[in-house]
Design a protein around this motif. Sequence first.
Motif, PDB file in Angstrom:
ATOM      1  N   ALA A 153       0.823  -1.217   0.000  1.00 58.61           N
ATOM      2  CA  ALA A 153       0.000   0.000   0.000  1.00 58.61           C
ATOM      3  C   ALA A 153       0.859   1.271   0.000  1.00 58.61           C
ATOM      4  O   ALA A 153       0.596   2.216  -0.736  1.00 58.61           O
ATOM      5  CB  ALA A 153      -0.920  -0.021   1.212  1.00 58.61           C
ATOM      6  N   ASN A 159       1.877   7.390  -2.110  1.00 53.11           N
ATOM      7  CA  ASN A 159       1.861   8.104  -0.829  1.00 53.11           C
ATOM      8  C   ASN A 159       2.782   9.319  -0.831  1.00 53.11           C
ATOM      9  O   ASN A 159       2.438  10.365  -0.308  1.00 53.11           O
ATOM     10  CB  ASN A 159       2.337   7.189   0.313  1.00 53.11           C
ATOM     11  N   ILE A 200       0.384  -1.975 -14.134  1.00 54.32           N
ATOM     12  CA  ILE A 200       0.888  -1.006 -13.146  1.00 54.32           C
ATOM     13  C   ILE A 200       2.396  -1.209 -12.985  1.00 54.32           C
ATOM     14  O   ILE A 200       3.174  -0.259 -13.013  1.00 54.32           O
ATOM     15  CB  ILE A 200       0.167  -1.132 -11.785  1.00 54.32           C
ATOM     16  N   SER A 236      -3.831   3.900  -3.523  1.00 52.27           N
ATOM     17  CA  SER A 236      -2.981   3.777  -2.356  1.00 52.27           C
ATOM     18  C   SER A 236      -3.215   2.470  -1.601  1.00 52.27           C
ATOM     19  O   SER A 236      -2.290   1.909  -1.033  1.00 52.27           O
ATOM     20  CB  SER A 236      -3.200   4.977  -1.431  1.00 52.27           C
TER      21      SER A 236
END
Length: 445
Positions: free
Chosen positions: A22, A27, A100, A222
Amino acid sequence: MSSKQRSEFSRFGFIMAAAGSAVGLGNIWSFPSQVTQNGGAVFVLAYIILTVAIAYPALLVELSAGRHTQTNAADTFRKIDGAKRWIGVGYLGLICSAMILSFYSIVGGWMITYFCKSLFTLVGLETWANAIQQRVIIYDLTFTSLFYLLTILIITAGLKKGIETWSKILMPMLIILLVGLIAYVLTLDGAMIGLKKYLCPDFSKLLDFDLILNAMGQAFFSASLGGGAMLIYGSYLSKKQNLQKVGASVLVFDFSIAFLAGLLIMPAMYAASAKGISIFDEQGKLIEGGGVVFQVLPALFGSMGKVGHLVLAAFFLLMIIAALTSSISMLEGVVAYAVDNQYMNRKKASWVVGLMLWLVSVLLIVKFELLFGLFTKITMQVLIPGINIGLCILMGWILKRSKLIEEFRSGANLSEDALVLKILPIFFKYIIPIAVTFIWIRSFK
Ligand code: PHE
């Protein structure tokens, strides 16, 4: 499919690995910019509400799907939906994860480039430092390959010795680096202005739909939602663990790091401004994302001599760690598919899948203008929300309710009529799919 007992994370290992997935570039690279551009504290509030109300139950959908079926995204659909109507969505989960990784690893490669550049400058190898700074294809290829190599090596080592061990080492390192950097940056002139700007609420944004759209996109990315990463980590979670609790720990961790990243980036931006470095673009908007990481911060610390270069190296190391603990979860999602189906052993699968995705990244580097933006758009705008709805249908509508309840009671010490067990299916069946569809449709306007 393998009949062998599936490897399992320890509780702490799971939290570190899932939080590692995560906590990533999302972030540090984008959360602070999103906050400042979308109304400061108002955005943080919207982000928290959406995380608790939508991203958290959506994470539980993924974790429970993986733990229930003990397999990867594609086979999860096959196992639950015998009719195989939805199996395509499972494959999309793997594709999403692969896509991704293909662009994320390029950014990871840039972080390694800048890390090396700061180290070279630190030890006086200026010519080397200047050479690798040029955005030339050969350097992008070299450093992206290096990033892949690190990712593949961790995955080949397996769940316990690879992912768990490295997450347990890297995540605490990330926290120490982050806190150390914040403490240093806050001592710089101008830092306090940045701190105020970071959170200063702009209430006029309160009813702005774009704010909700951005907060939702950020919260989903996230939390690593999209079928490829969290689902597979859920499949390695022991039935003895309380899913709701570990899921909540992961998101609290993720939010805390994103919030702390703002305490580093914004004060650093205004410290740069105090030194005369421009922090606004031509339209007068605060520079964001890559501009912050590759222009403003190097300009700020680069002017501070040896200490500055050391701080810069620490910052890029922080970025590499954040990116790496995320990229391993993306690769694991796809590798597990090959391993679960016994097409290959783990070692071979890590190399074969890793090299295939590396080739996709090479294509992205060569056709950067055409493909990079397209890949990010397809994953964020189409795949992540779409797969999420597919998983909600699978877990909320197709899986027997009694089985779902059993999954959430496992390891949780809950009575059969506990309130959460009544609420969760409502989220899975209606609230998440409706909210995601609504926000999804609006995102195309
Ligand atoms: N959550 C990661 C970040 O914030 C990105 C990610 C997305 C990781 C999807 C895994 C799967 O950067």
